[in-house]
Design a protein around this motif. Structure first.
Motif, PDB file in Angstrom:
ATOM      1  N   UNK A  49       0.784  -1.225   0.060  1.00  0.00           N
ATOM      2  CA  UNK A  49      -0.164   0.002   0.013  1.00  0.00           C
ATOM      3  C   UNK A  49       0.836   1.188   0.119  1.00  0.00           C
ATOM      4  N   UNK A  50       1.056   1.924  -0.952  1.00  0.00           N
ATOM      5  CA  UNK A  50       1.874   3.063  -1.170  1.00  0.00           C
ATOM      6  C   UNK A  50       3.224   2.902  -1.227  1.00  0.00           C
ATOM      7  N   UNK A  51       3.918   3.104  -0.311  1.00  0.00           N
ATOM      8  CA  UNK A  51       5.310   2.981   0.194  1.00  0.00           C
ATOM      9  C   UNK A  51       5.473   2.165   1.566  1.00  0.00           C
ATOM     10  N   UNK A  52       4.559   1.414   1.856  1.00  0.00           N
ATOM     11  CA  UNK A  52       4.557   0.163   2.917  1.00  0.00           C
ATOM     12  C   UNK A  52       3.982  -0.899   2.263  1.00  0.00           C
ATOM     13  N   UNK A  67       5.300  -4.993   9.217  1.00  0.00           N
ATOM     14  CA  UNK A  67       5.246  -3.960   8.484  1.00  0.00           C
ATOM     15  C   UNK A  67       6.555  -3.259   8.056  1.00  0.00           C
ATOM     16  N   UNK A  68       6.809  -3.353   6.502  1.00  0.00           N
ATOM     17  CA  UNK A  68       7.925  -2.818   6.122  1.00  0.00           C
ATOM     18  C   UNK A  68       7.615  -1.292   5.075  1.00  0.00           C
ATOM     19  N   UNK A  69       8.653  -0.689   5.188  1.00  0.00           N
ATOM     20  CA  UNK A  69       8.582   0.603   4.345  1.00  0.00           C
ATOM     21  C   UNK A  69       9.885   0.273   3.183  1.00  0.00           C
ATOM     22  N   UNK A  70       9.516   1.092   2.206  1.00  0.00           N
ATOM     23  CA  UNK A  70      10.336   1.062   1.197  1.00  0.00           C
ATOM     24  C   UNK A  70      10.870   2.485   0.667  1.00  0.00           C
ATOM     25  N   UNK A  78      10.745  -1.934  11.462  1.00  0.00           N
ATOM     26  CA  UNK A  78      11.309  -1.495  12.739  1.00  0.00           C
ATOM     27  C   UNK A  78       9.861  -2.012  13.783  1.00  0.00           C
ATOM     28  N   UNK A  79      10.050  -3.451  14.108  1.00  0.00           N
ATOM     29  CA  UNK A  79       8.946  -3.783  14.755  1.00  0.00           C
ATOM     30  C   UNK A  79       8.369  -3.082  16.210  1.00  0.00           C
ATOM     31  N   UNK A  80       7.345  -2.884  16.311  1.00  0.00           N
ATOM     32  CA  UNK A  80       6.808  -1.908  17.419  1.00  0.00           C
ATOM     33  C   UNK A  80       6.298  -2.930  18.702  1.00  0.00           C
TER      34      UNK A  80
END
Length: 225
Positions: A49-52, A67-70, A78-80
């Motif tokens: 979804x978008x940049x995630x 959750x990944x970001x690109x 960064x696990x919460x």
């Protein structure tokens, strides 16, 4: 006008960084893994979804999400919240670097590092520390797993850290282009579970076939449906 002309190229570069060749996040792909040392399996899929990107692992008794970001440099996570460890909990508070780098890094002799800052508690003691991971791509190899025979890059990850006491570990991964991890052997638990790929397929027959394997060899284990 020159800037406008660059927009499609920038969009293509961004799409590539969110769907790297050696860790594809295409939502039509499904990978089923067997955790070595037992009978546990899980199905891995991705929802971008978008940049995630949400990575979903479905076990018989539970579902886990990451959750990944690109970015142009690669994929980050960064696990919460608190992560359980023997005798306490730890939080990963900051990430420097990327977990999965952009495609140009993926060659024999390539490598990268990333580092997590840590804080948490063991018993009644508040602690801080770090975890640093050094990744080295050592060879191009043929590896055979239940899903088939793959041409892959063998990567060694070395873990070094400090959290009250120093700790270390190592994991070896085999990454195949257009597929992702086909085998993983971890020592000491820091690299996650040891596993092998059971099945690799797309969720729709109307989609294009997967990319040609690295080095021109064929792999089996791919089915449409």
């Amino acid at each position: 006008m020159r800037t406008l002309g660059l927009l499609p190229l920038l969009a293509l570069a961004w799409a590539s960084s969110c769907n790297p060749v050696f860790y594809p996040t295409d939502p039509t792909l499904q990978r089923r893994y067997h955790v070595l040392g037992g009978s546990e399996t899980y199905l891995q899929t991705f929802v971008p979804k978008g940049d995630t990107i949400t990575e979903i692992r479905r076990y018989p008794d539970r579902t886990e999400q990451t959750q990944w970001s690109c970015s142009a440099e690669g994929l980050r996570t960064l696990p919460e919240g608190d992560q359980p460890i023997p005798g306490g909990t730890v939080q990963l508070t900051k990430l420097s670097g990327v977990i999965i780098p952009s495609d140009e890094v993926w060659k024999v002799g390539g490598g990268w590092k990333y580092r997590y800052e840590l804080k948490g508690k063991i018993s009644v003691f508040e602690l801080s520390g770090f975890l640093e991971v050094t990744n080295r791509i050592l060879a191009r190899e043929t590896v055979e797993v239940p899903a088939g025979r793959f041409e892959a890059l063998r990567l060694e990850a070395s873990f070094q850290g400090q959290f009250g006491l120093p700790f270390s570990g190592k994991a070896t991964y085999w990454f195949a282009p257009g597929v992702g991890v086909v085998k993983q052997l971890s020592e000491g638990g820091l690299g996650g579970k040891s596993l092998e790929l059971l099945e690799f397929k797309r969720s729709s027959e109307s989609l294009a076939p997967p990319q040609k394997p690295y080095g021109g060899a064929h792999h089996k284990g791919y089915t449409s449906g």
